[in-house]
Design an enzyme around this catalytic site. Structure first.
Site, PDB file in Angstrom:
ATOM      1  CB  ALA A  18      -0.941  -0.011   1.208  1.00 31.69           C
ATOM      2  NE  ARG A  20       5.728   1.423  -6.380  1.00 33.84           N
ATOM      3  CZ  ARG A  20       6.660   0.627  -5.848  1.00 33.84           C
ATOM      4  NH1 ARG A  20       7.234   0.966  -4.714  1.00 33.84           N
ATOM      5  NH2 ARG A  20       6.993  -0.489  -6.459  1.00 33.84           N
ATOM      6  CB  THR A  43      11.883  -1.371  -0.081  1.00 38.62           C
ATOM      7  OG1 THR A  43      11.075  -1.128  -1.246  1.00 38.62           O
ATOM      8  CG2 THR A  43      12.464  -2.766  -0.130  1.00 38.62           C
ATOM      9  CE1 TYR A 160       2.002  -8.815 -12.411  1.00 42.50           C
ATOM     10  CE2 TYR A 160       0.845  -8.820 -14.510  1.00 42.50           C
ATOM     11  CZ  TYR A 160       0.994  -8.323 -13.232  1.00 42.50           C
ATOM     12  OH  TYR A 160       0.143  -7.367 -12.757  1.00 42.50           O
ATOM     13  CB  ALA A 161       0.322 -14.304 -17.543  1.00 37.21           C
TER      14      ALA A 161
HETATM   15  P1  NAP Z   1       3.379  -0.798  -7.924  1.00 34.19           P
HETATM   16  O1  NAP Z   1       3.091   0.627  -8.185  1.00 34.19           O
HETATM   17  O2  NAP Z   1       4.623  -1.395  -8.471  1.00 34.19           O
HETATM   18  O3  NAP Z   1       3.328  -1.041  -6.311  1.00 34.19           O
HETATM   19  C1  NAP Z   1       3.590  -2.324  -5.816  1.00 34.19           C
HETATM   20  C2  NAP Z   1       3.405  -2.333  -4.319  1.00 34.19           C
HETATM   21  O4  NAP Z   1       3.692  -3.651  -3.836  1.00 34.19           O
HETATM   22  C3  NAP Z   1       4.334  -1.380  -3.603  1.00 34.19           C
HETATM   23  O5  NAP Z   1       3.662  -0.820  -2.512  1.00 34.19           O
HETATM   24  C4  NAP Z   1       5.446  -2.302  -3.125  1.00 34.19           C
HETATM   25  O6  NAP Z   1       6.032  -1.792  -1.937  1.00 34.19           O
HETATM   26  C5  NAP Z   1       4.664  -3.565  -2.800  1.00 34.19           C
HETATM   27  N1  NAP Z   1       5.474  -4.770  -2.772  1.00 34.19           N
HETATM   28  C6  NAP Z   1       6.206  -5.312  -3.768  1.00 34.19           C
HETATM   29  N2  NAP Z   1       6.807  -6.425  -3.340  1.00 34.19           N
HETATM   30  C7  NAP Z   1       6.438  -6.603  -2.046  1.00 34.19           C
HETATM   31  C8  NAP Z   1       6.725  -7.579  -1.060  1.00 34.19           C
HETATM   32  N3  NAP Z   1       7.530  -8.611  -1.325  1.00 34.19           N
HETATM   33  N4  NAP Z   1       6.181  -7.453   0.171  1.00 34.19           N
HETATM   34  C9  NAP Z   1       5.368  -6.406   0.463  1.00 34.19           C
HETATM   35  N5  NAP Z   1       5.056  -5.443  -0.440  1.00 34.19           N
HETATM   36  C10 NAP Z   1       5.592  -5.540  -1.677  1.00 34.19           C
HETATM   37  O7  NAP Z   1       2.188  -1.730  -8.428  1.00 34.19           O
HETATM   38  P2  NAP Z   1       0.680  -1.358  -8.863  1.00 34.19           P
HETATM   39  O8  NAP Z   1       0.721  -0.995 -10.295  1.00 34.19           O
HETATM   40  O9  NAP Z   1       0.071  -0.436  -7.888  1.00 34.19           O
HETATM   41  O10 NAP Z   1       0.009  -2.805  -8.778  1.00 34.19           O
HETATM   42  C11 NAP Z   1      -0.626  -3.266  -7.594  1.00 34.19           C
HETATM   43  C12 NAP Z   1      -1.228  -4.638  -7.870  1.00 34.19           C
HETATM   44  O11 NAP Z   1      -2.124  -4.550  -8.972  1.00 34.19           O
HETATM   45  C13 NAP Z   1      -0.198  -5.693  -8.231  1.00 34.19           C
HETATM   46  O12 NAP Z   1      -0.572  -6.941  -7.701  1.00 34.19           O
HETATM   47  C14 NAP Z   1      -0.265  -5.740  -9.738  1.00 34.19           C
HETATM   48  O13 NAP Z   1       0.154  -6.978 -10.260  1.00 34.19           O
HETATM   49  C15 NAP Z   1      -1.740  -5.479  -9.974  1.00 34.19           C
HETATM   50  N6  NAP Z   1      -2.026  -4.929 -11.299  1.00 34.19           N
HETATM   51  C16 NAP Z   1      -1.506  -3.731 -11.706  1.00 34.19           C
HETATM   52  C17 NAP Z   1      -1.807  -3.262 -12.979  1.00 34.19           C
HETATM   53  C18 NAP Z   1      -1.275  -1.954 -13.511  1.00 34.19           C
HETATM   54  O14 NAP Z   1      -1.527  -1.659 -14.677  1.00 34.19           O
HETATM   55  N7  NAP Z   1      -0.590  -1.135 -12.727  1.00 34.19           N
HETATM   56  C19 NAP Z   1      -2.610  -4.015 -13.829  1.00 34.19           C
HETATM   57  C20 NAP Z   1      -3.120  -5.226 -13.383  1.00 34.19           C
HETATM   58  C21 NAP Z   1      -2.832  -5.670 -12.118  1.00 34.19           C
HETATM   59  P3  NAP Z   1       7.618  -1.508  -1.777  1.00 34.19           P
HETATM   60  O15 NAP Z   1       8.175  -1.226  -3.130  1.00 34.19           O
HETATM   61  O16 NAP Z   1       7.665  -0.399  -0.848  1.00 34.19           O
HETATM   62  O17 NAP Z   1       8.155  -2.755  -1.207  1.00 34.19           O
END
Ligand code: NAP
Length: 252
Positions: A18, A20, A43, A160-161
Site C-alpha cells: 500500500a 504506492r 521497502t 506474471y500471467a
Molecule cells: P506498484 O506501483 O509497483 O506497487 C507495488 C506495491 O507492492 C508497492 O507498494 C510495493 O512496496 C509492494 N510490494 C512489492 N513487493 C512486495 C513484497 N515482497 N512485500 C510487500 N510489499 C511488496 O504496483 P501497482 O501498479 O500499484 O500494482 C498493484 C497490484 O495490482 C499488483 O498486484 C499488480 O500486479 C496489480 N495490477 C496492476 C496493474 C497496472 O496496470 N498497474 C494491472 C493489473 C494488475 P515496496 O516497493 O515499498 O516494497
C-alpha cells in the site's frame, strides 16, 4: 472518494503493497469508508508514511505494517500481531505484486521463483494467516489483485500471467472453502492502470495498448480502488468467488 462514508466503520483492514499505486488508493478508499487501515510495504517507508499522512489528512486512521509478503513466516507473524492488537481483522486486500518481464527463452530461474513467491505465495500466506481470525469471528472479506493478463496473456509476461491466473484459481477455491464462515473471497482484475508498474512501458508499447482499450485511456488507481472497496463492503455480501474486470473494455 466514496459516497459510502461509514460503510466500513469500526472495521479493520490490511492492504499489502500500500505504499504506492493501486494499494495506496485502496488504503485511502477503505479509510474514507471508515476502516482502520494497515499499510503494508517492503521497502518504501517514505512512500508508506506519505500514504498514512494522506489517510489521516482525510480524517481516517491507519498504521504502518512493514513486512515482505514473500518471506515464509512474515505474513503469519505480522498479520497475527496486527489482528490481535486490534482485536479483529475484517478485510485483507492482497495487492502486493511485482512484474519481472522477459521472454521465456531467456527467463532466469530466480526471476520465476521471485515472481511466484511474491504474487502467489504472498497472497496464499497472507490469506491463510487472515482466514484464521476471520473464520473464528465468522466474518471476513478477502480481495486479491489479479490482472487482465491472467485471461488475455501477454508476451514477455509468462511468469506474471501464471501467478495472476493462479491467484484467480486460488480465489475460487478459497471462496468455496471459507463460505460457511461468511468469509467472502473475490478478485479484481485491472487492465492497464497508470502506476509505477506501467510507467516503465516503452512509448510504442503504451500506444499499442491504448489502441486496444475501448475506453481509450489507461485506468486510474482510484477506479480500481472503488471496485475493491465494493467487494469489501456490505453491498457485496452475496458475492464470492468472483473476478471483477476493471479494464476499460480491453478484454471480456
Ligand atoms: P506498484 O506501483 O509497483 O506497487 C507495488 C506495491 O507492492 C508497492 O507498494 C510495493 O512496496 C509492494 N510490494 C512489492 N513487493 C512486495 C513484497 N515482497 N512485500 C510487500 N510489499 C511488496 O504496483 P501497482 O501498479 O500499484 O500494482 C498493484 C497490484 O495490482 C499488483 O498486484 C499488480 O500486479 C496489480 N495490477 C496492476 C496493474 C497496472 O496496470 N498497474 C494491472 C493489473 C494488475 P515496496 O516497493 O515499498 O516494497
Amino acid at each position: 472518494m466514496s459516497t459510502n462514508a461509514a460503510a466500513l466503520k469500526d472495521q479493520v483492514a490490511l492492504v499489502t503493497g500500500a505504499s504506492r499505486g493501486i494499494g495506496r488508493a485502496v488504503a485511502l478508499e477503505l479509510a474514507s469508508r471508515g476502516a482502520h487501515v494497515g499499510i503494508n510495504y517492503r521497502t518504501g517507508e517514505d512512500a508508506a508514511r506519505s500514504c498514512l499522512r494522506a489517510v489521516e489528512a482525510a480524517g481516517g486512521t491507519g498504521e504502518l505494517c512493514p513486512f515482505d509478503v514473500a518471506e515464509p513466516d512474515a505474513p503469519v507473524t505480522h498479520i497475527a500481531a496486527f489482528a490481535k492488537e486490534k482485536g479483529r481483522l475484517d478485510i485483507l486486500v492482497n495487492n502486493a505484486g511485482i512484474t519481472i518481464d522477459g521472454l521465456v527463452l531467456r527467463y532466469k530461474e530466480e526471476d520465476w521463483q521471485r515472481t511466484l513467491e511474491v504474487n502467489l505465495g504472498g497472497a496464499f500466506r497472507c490469506s491463510r494467516a487472515a482466514a484464521r481470525f476471520m473464520a473464528r469471528r465468522r466474518y471476513g472479506r478477502i480481495v486479491n489483485l489479479s490482472s487482465v493478463v491472467a485471461s488475455m496473456g501477454n508476451p514477455g509476461q509468462a511468469a506474471y500471467a501464471a501467478t495472476k491466473a493462479g491467484l484467480e484459481g486460488m480465489t475460487k477455491a478459497l471462496a468455496r472453502e471459507l463460505a460457511s464462515r461468511d468469509v467472502t473471497v473475490n478478485a479484481v482484475a485491472p487492465g492497464f492502470i497508470d502506476t509505477e508498474m506501467t510507467a516503465s512501458l516503452p512509448e510504442e508499447a503504451r500506444a499499442a495498448y491504448l489502441a486496444m482499450i475501448p475506453l481509450g485511456r489507461l485506468g486510474r488507481s482510484e477506479e480500481v480502488a472503488t471496485a475493491v472497496a465494493y467487494l469489501c463492503g456490505p453491498d457485496a455480501s452475496y458475492v464470492t468467488g468472483h473476478v471483477l474486470a476493471v479494464n476499460g473494455g480491453l478484454y471480456t
